[in-house]
Design a protein around this motif. Structure first.
Motif, mmCIF file in Angstrom:
data_model
loop_
_atom_site.group_PDB
_atom_site.id
_atom_site.type_symbol
_atom_site.label_atom_id
_atom_site.label_comp_id
_atom_site.label_asym_id
_atom_site.label_seq_id
_atom_site.Cartn_x
_atom_site.Cartn_y
_atom_site.Cartn_z
ATOM 1 N N ILE A 71 0.856 -0.889 -0.008
ATOM 2 C CA ILE A 71 0.064 0.004 0.180
ATOM 3 C C ILE A 71 0.722 1.278 0.228
ATOM 4 C CG2 ILE A 71 -2.173 1.528 1.396
ATOM 5 C CD1 ILE A 71 -2.838 -0.786 2.329
ATOM 6 N N HIS A 102 -2.098 5.382 -3.600
ATOM 7 C CA HIS A 102 -2.716 4.184 -3.697
ATOM 8 C C HIS A 102 -4.082 5.047 -2.611
ATOM 9 C CE1 HIS A 102 -0.442 1.362 -4.429
ATOM 10 N NE2 HIS A 102 -1.514 0.683 -5.370
ATOM 11 N N LEU A 123 -5.410 -1.721 -4.968
ATOM 12 C CA LEU A 123 -5.467 -0.811 -3.252
ATOM 13 C C LEU A 123 -7.218 -2.322 -2.774
ATOM 14 C CD1 LEU A 123 -5.002 0.516 -0.536
ATOM 15 C CD2 LEU A 123 -7.047 1.733 -1.163
#
Length: 312
Positions: free
Chosen positions: A6, A10, A44
């Motif tokens: 992540i 994102h 994501l």
């Protein structure tokens, strides 16, 4: 530990899509292509193992997983931005970000701000940014960490959900007219008499408008075609004083004009107790000393005005 897959991009893309409710508008705001932002959101969602948005013909809306992520991602990114800004801040200027509903713009908020700044250090170098608007707009910004608090009547708002709300006092909506209005002083006042005059009232899809709609249902009234829909207090007051309009007004906004005799409250009550006015904060954010001090000032002003919260 945060999943290494992540990235900041994102979360930035997620927040912008949540804000715009559209992949196309979010892509435009972030200056990337729509396929690019769609790919970022897909990455994501794959990393989290769940979808974050419900896709509809009218756009996208956060699902429950998306709302959960929004509650944490917005404040986290805002805190990161403030940290970076603080490193480069050489003059020590800080700012308190306040969302204000029309129910507190006339007395509570101005009095609290004057008293807070009059205290001097440590607040002497703290600026204040006040954003006004409907409760849904302000509460969504609070949830994303873009505001430090929201003040006003908002307990009826769906958007309050998991935000922390502290009650200060109850405040009614009143039906008021200029002192020479044909309905001023009429008692009893038949509800149907209201339909002959223009109305000044909150816009649709606001929490205050919900109370007006309930009042109309209770008395089988239809809103007149001649109406001014606005949250602007100066506009509402000026229009009412110069016309035969009936203003659906927060009690705080017209208190001084009622005492001065400029405005008169109609004998027909729109609501008895009124709604809960208070302070809404985001519990996922660590409150600053400035925020805590300002909330205390709001409590003191509410108490001084004789409108403190009732004892349990």
């Amino acid at each position: 530990m945060l999943n290494a897959r992540i990235k900041l991009r994102h979360l930035q893309a997620f927040l912008e899509v949540a804000r715009q409710r559209s992949f196309a508008r979010a892509a435009e705001r972030l200056a990337i292509t729509q396929p690019g932002i769609s790919k970022t959101i897909r990455e994501l969602e794959e990393t989290l193992g769940t979808s974050l948005f419900d896709r509809t013909p009218k756009g996208v809306a956060l699902n429950q997983a998306g709302l959960t992520l929004l509650r944490h991602a917005g404040p986290a990114l805002r805190a990161l931005e403030e940290g970076v800004q603080a490193i480069g801040d050489t003059d020590g200027v800080r700012q308190l970000r306040v969302g204000a509903l029309s129910t507190v713009e006339s007395r509570l908020l101005p009095d609290a701000l004057r008293g807070w700044h009059a205290e001097g250090p440590p607040h002497a170098d703290v600026g204040v940014s006040v954003v006004t608007g409907p409760s849904a707009f302000l509460l969504s910004r609070l949830r994303r960490g873009e505001l430090d608090l929201v003040v006003g009547r908002m307990t009826e708002a769906r958007e309050i959900q998991d935000l922390a709300f502290e009650h200060l006092y109850y405040e009614r909506l009143l039906l008021v007219v200029h002192a020479g209005h044909p309905l001023a002083g009429m008692s009893p006042l038949p509800p149907e008499a209201l339909s002959a005059y223009p109305w000044v009232l909150p816009p649709p899809r606001t929490t205050l408008r919900q109370q007006v709609d309930s009042f109309c249902v209770r008395y089988s009234l239809a809103l007149p075609a001649r109406r001014l829909e606005t949250l602007s207090l100066p506009l509402s007051r000026g229009y009412t004083l110069g016309s035969e309009a009936i203003w659906v007004a927060p009690e705080e906004a017209v208190a001084e004009s009622l005492v001065a005799g400029e405005l008169r409250e109609l004998s027909l009550s729109l609501e008895q107790q009124g709604g809960s006015v208070g302070i809404c904060t985001n519990a996922t954010l660590q409150p600053s000393l400035a925020l805590e001090a300002f909330c205390e000032r709001l409590r003191e002003v509410a108490s001084r005005l004789g409108r403190s919260a009732p004892s349990p």
